[in-house]
Design an enzyme around this catalytic site. Structure first.
Site, PDB file in Angstrom:
ATOM      1  N   PHE B 247     -29.180 -27.282 -27.065  1.00 34.82           N
ATOM      2  CA  PHE B 247     -29.033 -27.853 -28.409  1.00 34.82           C
ATOM      3  C   PHE B 247     -30.155 -28.835 -28.716  1.00 34.82           C
ATOM      4  O   PHE B 247     -29.953 -29.835 -29.384  1.00 34.82           O
ATOM      5  CB  PHE B 247     -27.648 -28.504 -28.572  1.00 34.82           C
ATOM      6  CG  PHE B 247     -26.538 -27.690 -27.986  1.00 34.82           C
ATOM      7  CD1 PHE B 247     -26.382 -26.357 -28.360  1.00 34.82           C
ATOM      8  CD2 PHE B 247     -25.687 -28.210 -27.038  1.00 34.82           C
ATOM      9  CE1 PHE B 247     -25.380 -25.582 -27.812  1.00 34.82           C
ATOM     10  CE2 PHE B 247     -24.686 -27.426 -26.473  1.00 34.82           C
ATOM     11  CZ  PHE B 247     -24.531 -26.114 -26.861  1.00 34.82           C
ATOM     12  N   ILE B 473     -30.493 -19.347 -24.182  1.00 34.68           N
ATOM     13  CA  ILE B 473     -29.716 -20.580 -23.986  1.00 34.68           C
ATOM     14  C   ILE B 473     -28.246 -20.366 -24.328  1.00 34.68           C
ATOM     15  O   ILE B 473     -27.517 -21.309 -24.613  1.00 34.68           O
ATOM     16  CB  ILE B 473     -30.314 -21.739 -24.810  1.00 34.68           C
ATOM     17  CG1 ILE B 473     -30.514 -21.344 -26.279  1.00 34.68           C
ATOM     18  CG2 ILE B 473     -31.641 -22.186 -24.216  1.00 34.68           C
ATOM     19  CD1 ILE B 473     -31.000 -22.489 -27.152  1.00 34.68           C
ATOM     20  N   GLY B 474     -27.845 -19.110 -24.278  1.00 34.54           N
ATOM     21  CA  GLY B 474     -26.448 -18.798 -24.557  1.00 34.54           C
ATOM     22  C   GLY B 474     -26.276 -18.091 -25.889  1.00 34.54           C
ATOM     23  O   GLY B 474     -25.161 -17.770 -26.303  1.00 34.54           O
ATOM     24  N   PRO B 601     -24.611  -8.515 -35.341  1.00 35.26           N
ATOM     25  CA  PRO B 601     -23.491  -9.216 -36.002  1.00 35.26           C
ATOM     26  C   PRO B 601     -22.573  -9.937 -35.026  1.00 35.26           C
ATOM     27  O   PRO B 601     -22.022 -10.976 -35.353  1.00 35.26           O
ATOM     28  CB  PRO B 601     -22.741  -8.079 -36.712  1.00 35.26           C
ATOM     29  CG  PRO B 601     -23.759  -7.005 -36.889  1.00 35.26           C
ATOM     30  CD  PRO B 601     -24.685  -7.107 -35.706  1.00 35.26           C
ATOM     31  N   THR B 603     -23.268 -11.400 -31.938  1.00 39.02           N
ATOM     32  CA  THR B 603     -23.791 -12.684 -31.447  1.00 39.02           C
ATOM     33  C   THR B 603     -24.147 -13.605 -32.617  1.00 39.02           C
ATOM     34  O   THR B 603     -24.093 -14.827 -32.477  1.00 39.02           O
ATOM     35  CB  THR B 603     -25.010 -12.454 -30.536  1.00 39.02           C
ATOM     36  OG1 THR B 603     -25.931 -11.573 -31.211  1.00 39.02           O
ATOM     37  CG2 THR B 603     -24.597 -11.839 -29.222  1.00 39.02           C
ATOM     38  N   GLN B 607     -23.013 -17.468 -33.217  1.00 41.53           N
ATOM     39  CA  GLN B 607     -23.912 -18.599 -33.495  1.00 41.53           C
ATOM     40  C   GLN B 607     -23.488 -19.347 -34.742  1.00 41.53           C
ATOM     41  O   GLN B 607     -23.504 -20.574 -34.780  1.00 41.53           O
ATOM     42  CB  GLN B 607     -25.339 -18.083 -33.682  1.00 41.53           C
ATOM     43  CG  GLN B 607     -25.963 -17.610 -32.405  1.00 41.53           C
ATOM     44  CD  GLN B 607     -27.400 -18.101 -32.306  1.00 41.53           C
ATOM     45  OE1 GLN B 607     -27.652 -19.297 -32.242  1.00 41.53           O
ATOM     46  NE2 GLN B 607     -28.339 -17.191 -32.313  1.00 41.53           N
ATOM     47  N   GLY B 673     -29.645 -20.046 -35.659  1.00 43.30           N
ATOM     48  CA  GLY B 673     -29.053 -20.893 -34.618  1.00 43.30           C
ATOM     49  C   GLY B 673     -28.508 -22.210 -35.138  1.00 43.30           C
ATOM     50  O   GLY B 673     -27.601 -22.781 -34.549  1.00 43.30           O
ATOM     51  N   GLU B 674     -29.076 -22.720 -36.217  1.00 41.66           N
ATOM     52  CA  GLU B 674     -28.740 -24.085 -36.603  1.00 41.66           C
ATOM     53  C   GLU B 674     -28.117 -24.218 -37.986  1.00 41.66           C
ATOM     54  O   GLU B 674     -27.467 -25.223 -38.278  1.00 41.66           O
ATOM     55  CB  GLU B 674     -29.991 -24.966 -36.491  1.00 41.66           C
ATOM     56  CG  GLU B 674     -30.393 -25.129 -35.033  1.00 41.66           C
ATOM     57  CD  GLU B 674     -31.804 -25.651 -34.833  1.00 41.66           C
ATOM     58  OE1 GLU B 674     -31.956 -26.851 -34.699  1.00 41.66           O
ATOM     59  OE2 GLU B 674     -32.758 -24.844 -34.782  1.00 41.66           O
TER      60      GLU B 674
END
Lengths: 330, 711
Positions: B247, B473-474, B601, B603, B607, B673-674
């Site tokens: 993160f 990172i996962g 879709p 993963t 996220q 991711g964010e």
């Protein structure tokens, strides 16, 4: 972590003898708190006497009624026990409000009572703390203390006791059975934990070498309406900002026949609200009466700089729980 | 034996766009995936290191008494600022560990114990006695701090941007909102604490350093170690095969990897160093607190005439890091007059760094809360207010958007959430002790991409090997890269093997800024496209070593396109507030995103909703407290630093709209991711206002803050 000896006891006698034979010994049960504190260098026992496999892992019904809970009964098992759920629901609810499933699966009844405060300064050997290192001062009094005590604190310590279970036990008038070098004795849960006073390093009245063998739930509070409610920063796995355990029995004439109210998260021990109870006993549990009773108790509060919110929080929780119990009666 | 390849293979169904299970999922859930601290080949002579953090907030180390530690059984060495090997120059001062006696903040490392076992190392570290000369410290950020200055840059952009006369236009505006929001320090706290294993082989010019590190980018770690240990990069190998979250906190090299390499060199033993949770708050970064003043001036019809967003934040005394919370205001809304500005105050605090949408997360909390306040002041629906101020081009740059799906997200979200039925009156929905409310907020996150290299090999057995020093990172990076490769090659995804997470593989950028898939995927796509061309020309059986194509996207990925490129989203929240306790509980959370083409879709959903849970934590449960008396942060474990638990997240859902943007990369994707974090705190805060009628302007919304305001 300081190197330490390890002894696994097979009987209570063996455990107390091993403790006596090893200076600086500590009993180890679930270890969910003690082992963390050892890693942090807060607890430095010379020897651990492992009592987790003693034959104290049963819940029994004594001939005179009530329940006798062995000291190594796991928190999860106690919370799920049918007789606990039926007769002492406040205890089951309090246990389930504490920690996480994983921790409850390993933590024991005796260990839960003996867990230490989660004050950040107590857990940090780099800061003053009269509980950890007597005479060094209290860092929390002027430091970060939103989670700390509003009742019964002293200039030397403002820590709270973190247990949920103990709050329910205090409201249920449970007693603790201890076995030590001088034999057996029984202590009410309400007198088991101390207020900090001049000796915050002493959490409880347990004497050196004494081992908790059982917690006894009395027949007198069995089956009475009871409930536990906890306010916290997140919905699970957080210590109480404030919590309430209450037992309320209203007689046929509409007056209070039995009442017990205990607060968690507010003091160095589960705080039995005797002033509130006295005000309510024999009275009709009207909204006004409940409000006045709770107000009388919390009039004792002396909040710190950053935790005044705990007083209205505890007041609202107590009022709500008592009010719901009063309304629920058949 | 050689396989013969059909010249025109029957193309399988495309892999991209298909919900695909994680390649390493089984390894992870069965415990066979190995992380940096638990590598399977830990040698029997491995030693363990445990750092000693400073217990003062500011001063100098005057003496380190190591006698007690060295006398303990198992202790191999205690490194101190006086005895530790001298390191080479680094552009990151937080990596200059044990190089001088200065203590810039509590928790800064002042010694390192190395011992035979983990327990021995911890005992030795606890036995080290450090004496300090202390100086008065200051860890408290205030709006008017005398040491505040305007940095040149915030997040790589100018700290100050002004268009027109924001102040004058604000004063002249008929409807004004002038509010200040506060976000506390926050910590990344990945599930896997930072850990490294280091081993030196050979001597002198033949020396080789091998490191297993929990990092978001093995190549940046190698570059840093090369400078610090004065080695050419080809004599360093860094492996980051599996990473249990970061993160942002593992986005730059961290002190633990330097200390592990230092200890290994000093003792001549392989060394493992896993940071205890309690150290993380001070040594691997945090989100700096922000005090954000937002001024919005509008016409009565909701048209913005002035938008100002001024940010004050802190940094440490060793390194400048500026939480770029003012940047999203340069992207979001049309306004003829605008001011975005940053000031930073150096304090005796640990060095802040990237955390979960740095800049966008706190900045959009303030901006989107202020927009909600403006909607209230106008008596206008908050979605309509955003529609009214939709810009034709990016307000700050004037560039056209490559695509901008904000309104589509708001409309789709409104439909799915049932926004049309909403009664806008605050504090009007009470059931017993609960007040219920709903809120909306917009989200944005920039499209970032970095050059990368990759290689693709067609094996003679018919399979394909794709290599790129990406880091998973996962997020599912391996899986999506396999999908990209399969489609570029026109083969089934099952025939593709992916190698990532090592500097032995083609150089690649770190996993950060929601840019990994775009950066690595572009290079993988390019290498696979080349390989497919080569195979198309190839006749006869493949050679034993296979056929390989490599790619380097330095040129195309490094190019600055004439477009403003951002992902957008809309967040909707329904909350209930307990009027007796001040507890806020989320009942529903919905995110709708416009983020280019969604490549996997399965993963992607993970996220998005993971980001939303992080946003929920920012809104309701997470905070760190800079301790005014002792320095450092008071919350140093997961019992006191409250990330949301399962019980806090009853109903969270993510959807996306189809977006076909040709100005991105060959996959047509934007980072995901964010952005899930970005609008969530404001949506929840706005819902709390709708529920209670009280506008809270400081996070998190815990009972100590909420209850007194409800009285």
């Amino acid at each position: 972590m300081k190197p330490y000896g390890y002894v696994r006891a097979r009987s209570v006698e063996e455990a107390t003898a091993a403790h006596a034979a090893h200076p600086g010994a500590r009993y180890l049960a679930g270890g969910t708190n003690l082992v963390d504190l050892m890693k942090h260098g807060v607890e430095t026992p010379g020897t651990l006497v492992d009592v987790s496999r003693l034959p104290l892992d049963t819940v029994e019904e004594p001939p005179g009624g009530g329940l006798r809970v062995g000291a190594t009964v796991r928190n999860s098992d106690l919370a799920a026990h049918p007789l606990v759920r039926e007769r002492y629901p406040v205890l089951s609810q309090a246990l389930l409000a504490g920690a996480s499933g994983q921790l409850r699966n390993i933590a024991t009844t005796g260990g839960n009572l003996l867990q230490r405060t989660r004050c950040p300064y107590f857990q940090d050997t780099g800061t003053p703390c009269n509980k950890r290192a007597p005479g060094t001062g209290c860092a929390a009094r002027e430091g970060v203390h939103r989670d700390h005590a509003v009742l019964g604190h002293s200039p030397h310590c403002v820590a709270t006791h973190p247990s949920d279970m103990a709050v329910a036990l205090a409201a249920l008038d449970a007693t603790v059975e201890l076995r030590g070098p001088d034999g057996e004795r029984t202590v009410p849960v309400t007198e088991f934990h101390r207020l900090p006073g001049d000796h915050p390093e002493r959490d409880t009245v347990v004497r050196p070498g004494e081992l908790i063998t059982a917690v006894v739930l009395p027949p007198g509070t069995a089956g009475l309406p009871s409930a536990y409610r906890k306010a916290r920063d997140r919905a699970s796995y957080a210590f109480a900002l404030a919590s309430v355990a209450a037992v309320l029995d209203v007689a046929g004439d509409g007056t209070v026949r039995h009442v017990a109210l205990a607060f968690g998260g507010l003091a160095h021990r589960p705080w039995r609200a005797r002033l509130a109870e006295t005000a309510l006993l024999g009275a009709a549990p009207t909204e006004d009466a409940l409000a006045h009773a709770v107000e009388a108790e919390l009039g004792l509060a002396q909040p710190l700089r950053d935790n005044a919110f705990k007083v209205p929080l505890a007041r609202n929780l107590a009022h709500r729980v008592l009010s719901e119990l009063a309304a629920d009666r058949p | 034996m050689h396989s013969t390849r059909a010249r025109v293979p029957a193309a399988p169904a495309p892999a991209l766009g298909v919900a695909t299970e994680r390649i390493e999922g089984r390894d992870k859930v069965t415990g066979t995936a190995r992380y940096a601290g638990e590598h399977a080949r830990t040698p029997p002579d491995c030693a363990y290191a445990w750092p000693v953090p400073a217990t003062v907030a500011r001063g100098r180390v005057t003496a380190v008494d190591t006698a007690g530690a060295l006398a303990l059984p198992g202790t191999l060495a205690v490194l101190t600022p006086g005895t530790a090997p001298r390191l080479g120059e680094s552009d990151d001062p937080t990596l200059a560990v044990l190089q001088d006696d200065a203590v810039p903040h509590r928790g800064w490392y002042v010694a390192l114990a190395v011992a035979e076992t983990l327990e021995d190392a911890r005992a030795a570290a606890q036995a080290v006695r450090v004496t300090y000369a202390t100086e008065p410290h200051d860890v408290t950020l205030t709006e008017d701090h005398p040491d505040a200055y305007r940095p040149e840059q915030a997040g790589g952009r100018p700290a100050l941007r002004e268009r027109g006369d924001a102040g004058g236009a604000f004063t002249a505006a008929p409807v004004r909102v002038d509010v200040t929001y506060r976000v506390p320090p926050l910590h990344n706290h990945p599930m896997e604490p930072h850990a490294a294993f280091a081993r030196w082989d050979g001597e002198g010019d033949g020396a080789h350093l091998t490191v297993y590190d929990s990092s978001q980018g093995a190549d940046p770690v190698r570059t840093a170690l090369a400078a610090l240990f004065r080695l050419p990069e080809d004599r360093i190998t860094v492996v980051s095969e599996h990473v249990g979250g970061g993160f942002g906190s593992k986005g730059t090299p961290r002190p633990h990897v330097v200390l592990a390499a230092m200890a290994a060199r000093h003792t001549g033993r392989p060394v493992k160093l896993a940071l205890p949770r309690g150290h993380l708050a001070a040594v691997v970064g945090h989100r700096a607190p922000t005090i954000q003043r937002v001024r919005l001036g509008a016409e009565h019809d909701g048209t913005l005439t002035s938008l100002s967003h001024e940010v004050t934040t802190h940094t440490s005394r060793v390194k400048e890091f500026v939480e770029q919370a003012g940047l999203p205001a340069r992207v979001m809304y049309a306004s003829p007059h605008s001011l975005t500005d940053h000031h930073v105050v150096p304090l005796d605090v640990p060095t802040p760094s990237w955390m979960r949408a740095p800049g966008e997360a706190p900045g959009m909390y303030a901006l989107e809360s202020a927009m909600d306040e403006l909607a209230g002041a106008l008596g206008m629906d908050p979605i309509e207010l955003r529609v009214r101020n939709e810009p034709a081009t990016e307000p700050d740059s004037g560039l056209p958007f490559s695509s901008r799906g904000l309104l589509a997200c708001l409309r789709e979200g409104a439909h799915r959430f049932g926004w049309a039925d909403r009664d806008p009156r605050p504090a009007a929905r009470r059931e017993g002790r609960w007040l219920t409310g709903t809120g909306v907020a917009a989200a944005t996150y920039p499209v970032l991409v970095s050059p990368s290299t990759a290689a693709a090999t067609a094996r003679h057995d018919g399979g394909y090997d794709i290599t790129v020093n990406a880091t998973d990172i996962g997020t599912g990076a391996r899986t999506v890269l396999a999908q990209i490769a399969a489609d570029a090659l026109g083969v089934a995804v099952g025939s593709v093997s992916i190698g990532i997470g090592s500097t032995r593989l083609p150089r690649a950028p770190l996993a950060g800024g929601s840019s990994g898939t775009a950066s690595w995927g572009w290079a993988v796509h390019r290498a696979c496209t080349r390989l497919a061309e080569r195979l198309a020309r190839h006749t006869g059986p493949l050679p034993a070593e296979g056929v390989t194509a490599v790619a380097d996207t330095a040129e195309e990925a490094g190019r600055t396109p004439p477009f403003a490129r951002h992902a957008f989203g809309a967040h909707f929240a329904e909350v209930q507030v307990d009027t007796g306790t001040g507890e806020v509980r989320v009942r529903r959370l919905l995110g709708v995103y416009a983020a280019g083409r969604i490549l996997n879709p399965r993963t992607a959903r993970s996220q998005f909703i993971g980001g939303m849970v992080m946003g929920l934590g920012m809104a309701l449960t997470e905070h760190s407290t800079a301790d005014p008396a002792f320095g450092g942060f008071a919350e140093r474990d997961l019992a006191s630093y409250h990330v949301p638990s399962n019980a806090d997240v009853p109903d969270v859902d993510a959807h996306w709209i189809d977006e076909d943007d040709p100005h991105l990369n060959p996959m047509g994707s934007k980072g995901i991711g964010e952005i899930g974090i970005v609008g969530t705190p404001a949506a929840i805060g706005n819902a709390v206002h709708h529920a209670t009628g009280v506008r809270f302007r400081e996070l998190p919304l815990t009972p100590d803050r909420v209850l007194p305001a409800l009285a």
